[in-house]
Each structure stands twice: as C-alpha cells, then as structure tokens.
Enzyme design. Sequence first.
Site, PDB file in Angstrom:
ATOM      1  N   ASP A   9      42.258  46.368  44.241  1.00 38.25           N
ATOM      2  CA  ASP A   9      40.814  46.633  44.193  1.00 38.25           C
ATOM      3  C   ASP A   9      40.437  46.802  42.719  1.00 38.25           C
ATOM      4  O   ASP A   9      41.307  46.944  41.852  1.00 38.25           O
ATOM      5  CB  ASP A   9      40.499  47.924  44.975  1.00 38.25           C
ATOM      6  CG  ASP A   9      39.022  48.321  44.877  1.00 38.25           C
ATOM      7  OD1 ASP A   9      38.156  47.433  45.016  1.00 38.25           O
ATOM      8  OD2 ASP A   9      38.725  49.508  44.650  1.00 38.25           O
ATOM      9  N   SER A  10      39.137  46.847  42.461  1.00 39.94           N
ATOM     10  CA  SER A  10      38.660  47.111  41.108  1.00 39.94           C
ATOM     11  C   SER A  10      39.056  48.507  40.640  1.00 39.94           C
ATOM     12  O   SER A  10      38.934  48.808  39.457  1.00 39.94           O
ATOM     13  CB  SER A  10      37.140  47.006  41.065  1.00 39.94           C
ATOM     14  OG  SER A  10      36.570  47.999  41.900  1.00 39.94           O
ATOM     15  N   TYR A  41      33.583  46.315  39.086  1.00 33.04           N
ATOM     16  CA  TYR A  41      33.439  44.856  39.044  1.00 33.04           C
ATOM     17  C   TYR A  41      31.984  44.446  39.357  1.00 33.04           C
ATOM     18  O   TYR A  41      31.563  43.350  39.025  1.00 33.04           O
ATOM     19  CB  TYR A  41      34.313  44.195  40.117  1.00 33.04           C
ATOM     20  CG  TYR A  41      35.794  44.088  39.842  1.00 33.04           C
ATOM     21  CD1 TYR A  41      36.365  44.513  38.642  1.00 33.04           C
ATOM     22  CD2 TYR A  41      36.635  43.531  40.801  1.00 33.04           C
ATOM     23  CE1 TYR A  41      37.731  44.399  38.428  1.00 33.04           C
ATOM     24  CE2 TYR A  41      38.002  43.400  40.585  1.00 33.04           C
ATOM     25  CZ  TYR A  41      38.550  43.845  39.407  1.00 33.04           C
ATOM     26  OH  TYR A  41      39.902  43.722  39.202  1.00 33.04           O
ATOM     27  N   GLY A  42      31.282  45.329  40.072  1.00 31.17           N
ATOM     28  CA  GLY A  42      30.001  44.964  40.686  1.00 31.17           C
ATOM     29  C   GLY A  42      28.955  44.420  39.734  1.00 31.17           C
ATOM     30  O   GLY A  42      28.103  43.634  40.134  1.00 31.17           O
ATOM     31  N   CYS A  72      38.633  44.586  48.042  1.00 27.87           N
ATOM     32  CA  CYS A  72      37.437  44.719  47.208  1.00 27.87           C
ATOM     33  C   CYS A  72      36.445  43.652  47.648  1.00 27.87           C
ATOM     34  O   CYS A  72      36.727  42.451  47.524  1.00 27.87           O
ATOM     35  CB  CYS A  72      37.824  44.524  45.748  1.00 27.87           C
ATOM     36  SG  CYS A  72      36.409  44.525  44.625  1.00 27.87           S
ATOM     37  N   ASN A  73      35.306  44.071  48.168  1.00 28.79           N
ATOM     38  CA  ASN A  73      34.297  43.114  48.647  1.00 28.79           C
ATOM     39  C   ASN A  73      33.770  42.241  47.514  1.00 28.79           C
ATOM     40  O   ASN A  73      33.465  41.071  47.711  1.00 28.79           O
ATOM     41  CB  ASN A  73      33.119  43.861  49.260  1.00 28.79           C
ATOM     42  CG  ASN A  73      33.482  44.586  50.532  1.00 28.79           C
ATOM     43  OD1 ASN A  73      33.332  44.052  51.619  1.00 28.79           O
ATOM     44  ND2 ASN A  73      33.986  45.813  50.418  1.00 28.79           N
ATOM     45  N   THR A  74      33.658  42.837  46.332  1.00 31.55           N
ATOM     46  CA  THR A  74      33.121  42.096  45.194  1.00 31.55           C
ATOM     47  C   THR A  74      34.077  40.972  44.807  1.00 31.55           C
ATOM     48  O   THR A  74      33.652  39.822  44.598  1.00 31.55           O
ATOM     49  CB  THR A  74      32.898  43.048  43.995  1.00 31.55           C
ATOM     50  OG1 THR A  74      32.201  44.209  44.464  1.00 31.55           O
ATOM     51  CG2 THR A  74      32.097  42.386  42.910  1.00 31.55           C
ATOM     52  N   GLU A 151      35.370  56.833  41.440  1.00 25.31           N
ATOM     53  CA  GLU A 151      36.385  56.676  40.381  1.00 25.31           C
ATOM     54  C   GLU A 151      36.654  58.006  39.678  1.00 25.31           C
ATOM     55  O   GLU A 151      37.770  58.291  39.270  1.00 25.31           O
ATOM     56  CB  GLU A 151      35.937  55.624  39.343  1.00 25.31           C
ATOM     57  CG  GLU A 151      36.039  54.181  39.825  1.00 25.31           C
ATOM     58  CD  GLU A 151      37.470  53.700  40.042  1.00 25.31           C
ATOM     59  OE1 GLU A 151      38.314  53.911  39.164  1.00 25.31           O
ATOM     60  OE2 GLU A 151      37.727  53.131  41.121  1.00 25.31           O
ATOM     61  N   CYS A 183      31.503  48.097  50.465  1.00 24.01           N
ATOM     62  CA  CYS A 183      32.279  48.316  49.245  1.00 24.01           C
ATOM     63  C   CYS A 183      33.354  49.314  49.617  1.00 24.01           C
ATOM     64  O   CYS A 183      33.076  50.319  50.280  1.00 24.01           O
ATOM     65  CB  CYS A 183      31.386  48.880  48.142  1.00 24.01           C
ATOM     66  SG  CYS A 183      32.304  49.532  46.725  1.00 24.01           S
ATOM     67  N   THR A 184      34.603  49.047  49.205  1.00 25.87           N
ATOM     68  CA  THR A 184      35.711  49.865  49.679  1.00 25.87           C
ATOM     69  C   THR A 184      35.752  51.264  49.057  1.00 25.87           C
ATOM     70  O   THR A 184      36.518  52.119  49.499  1.00 25.87           O
ATOM     71  CB  THR A 184      37.049  49.146  49.449  1.00 25.87           C
ATOM     72  OG1 THR A 184      37.159  48.805  48.050  1.00 25.87           O
ATOM     73  CG2 THR A 184      37.123  47.874  50.277  1.00 25.87           C
ATOM     74  N   HIS A 185      34.941  51.494  48.040  1.00 28.77           N
ATOM     75  CA  HIS A 185      34.836  52.861  47.517  1.00 28.77           C
ATOM     76  C   HIS A 185      34.013  53.754  48.458  1.00 28.77           C
ATOM     77  O   HIS A 185      34.203  54.975  48.492  1.00 28.77           O
ATOM     78  CB  HIS A 185      34.148  52.861  46.148  1.00 28.77           C
ATOM     79  CG  HIS A 185      35.021  52.417  45.004  1.00 28.77           C
ATOM     80  ND1 HIS A 185      35.430  51.115  44.835  1.00 28.77           N
ATOM     81  CD2 HIS A 185      35.552  53.123  43.963  1.00 28.77           C
ATOM     82  CE1 HIS A 185      36.177  51.031  43.730  1.00 28.77           C
ATOM     83  NE2 HIS A 185      36.263  52.239  43.186  1.00 28.77           N
TER      84      HIS A 185
HETATM   85  N1  DGL Z   1      35.654  48.528  45.814  1.00 26.36           N
HETATM   86  C1  DGL Z   1      34.884  47.452  45.239  1.00 26.36           C
HETATM   87  C2  DGL Z   1      34.174  46.681  46.356  1.00 26.36           C
HETATM   88  O1  DGL Z   1      34.576  46.729  47.462  1.00 26.36           O
HETATM   89  C3  DGL Z   1      33.999  48.043  44.241  1.00 26.36           C
HETATM   90  C4  DGL Z   1      33.405  47.032  43.366  1.00 26.36           C
HETATM   91  C5  DGL Z   1      33.141  47.499  41.992  1.00 26.36           C
HETATM   92  O2  DGL Z   1      34.083  47.829  41.295  1.00 26.36           O
HETATM   93  O3  DGL Z   1      31.972  47.467  41.604  1.00 26.36           O
HETATM   94  O4  DGL Z   1      33.222  45.993  46.166  1.00 26.36           O
END
Ligand code: DGL
Length: 261
Positions: A9-10, A41-42, A72-74, A151, A183-185
């Site tokens: 993930d990011s 990453y977004g 990570c969805n992004t 984070e 988003c996985t966060h």
């Molecule tokens: N966990 C990432 C997701 O699912 C977060 C993306 C990010 O870092 O902005 O999109």
Amino acid sequence: MGQPVGVFDSGVGGLSVLRAIREELPSEALVYVGDSGNAPYGDKSHDFVQGRASTITGFLIDQRAKAVVVACNTATGIAVELLRSEFPNVPIVAIEPAVKPAASRTKSGVVGVLATAGTLASPNVTKLLNTYGVDVEILTQVGVGLVEQVEKGELTGKRTRSLVEACVRPLIERGADVLVLGCTHYPFLTAEIQAVAGPEVEIIDPATAVARELRRRLAAAGLLAPGGARGAEHFLTTGDRETASPIMSRLWGSPISVERM
Ligand code: DGL
C-alpha cells in the site's frame, strides 16, 4: 518459509487488508510493504504512482512472492494494468471500491463513496461508477486529510473528527444510507465515520472480499500453503522505522518489528 504472499500500500492503510488476509489464510507467509516514505499517493501524478507500484511489486517478486495483493485503491486505479503486463507470471489481486455490493444494499437509492482524488479520477473507477450508477445515485467524496491522520496514528481526536465530519456529513445530508470505504486507510477510522454517519448507515469495506479472491486465485494456481502452522509475517516500510513500528503495531493489533525497505 514457503513462498510468501506480497502485499503493498502507499503506507499503513493496507494493513486493513492484511488483517483480512491473515484471517482468511492463516497458514500463508505474508510480506507487507508500506510505502509511507511516499504517502499519500492520492494526490501524486500517474507516472509517480505507476513507478512506485512497479518498483514495489518487483521487489516483492524478488522476495519470492507467489502472488501480489495491491492493497491500495489508488494504485489499483492507476497502475493495475501496468503491473499485470509487467509481471504476467504472478497472480495480482487488487482492491477497488465496493460499489457493486453497495448499489445492491442501499434502500434510499443513494450510495456514498469515500476515496482519494487519484482513485476517483482513475478510468477504472469512473467505469465502475458508470456501470453501477444507473439505478442508484452514487455520490463521491474525497476523504481530504484522512490518509495523513491514519499515517500519524491519529485515529480519534478533534482534528480527525472534524476531517471525518467534513467528508461524511455531505454524503449523509444528500441521503446516502450506504458508505463505501474506497481507500484502505479508512477502515481504521470506521468508529469515527460511523459516529458521524449515524448507526443506521451501513459501511462497506471490501477487505474480506479481496482475501477470498486471493484464496480463489491461489487455489486455482495450486499455490495455497499447506495447512498447519501459522504463516510468518514480515513488515517493511519505506518511511522511518522508528516512527512506523508503533503505529503499524497498533493497527496490526500486536507488537511487530518493522524493517526498512
Ligand atoms: N490506502 C490508499 C488507498 O487505498 C491510500 C492512498 C493514498 O496514499 O492517498 O487508496
């Protein structure tokens, strides 16, 4: 150790997916990379996210990963096709916003999708929204600041609550009765999101569905670890180890040692 499953993930958010994988597949060895040194990453460019996704996937395969999960969805939205063409011999399982189940569960006919700007702007997600947004209204909302709060390990408190209010309230006011965590966060903020949305609103996190899909893909390829002993877990970060260790331990639910990638 048998060949592990690689997950990235990011940052620390993908641990919400790793938890579901551990529950579904107790015997698999797992290697997790959190790219916290480059999160979020977004709001980064496509080239940047594709470069990171490709580097980390290559690294995981060098660590003998037999499958890679994009938690990570992004990264899925921006890079999954690239990863599948660059690494055609390794099953790549990727998370995406659970719009389909949400569309079938809403009673009000309004679904809210919370995700990053990068995810919502990606062609894959645009297609998903167009496909399932015919009979129901799908509202999208960027969770501004939420990735950063997770984070930092700030899952509660005044600042987190006000950021959650700013993105959840407009969706509820417009009638959403199902919220998709895109988003996985965000699953680490479920208590705050539910508190703002109210108890009637259903929150959907696709992590368990991803873990089941991973099981199917491993089984189909004859790659499932034999049952018995619990698989090992290995955690890496591109951020600062000292900072990441306590936060990742808390999110994972037990003390873990984190190495630098
Ligand atoms: N966990 C990432 C997701 O699912 C977060 C993306 C990010 O870092 O902005 O999109």
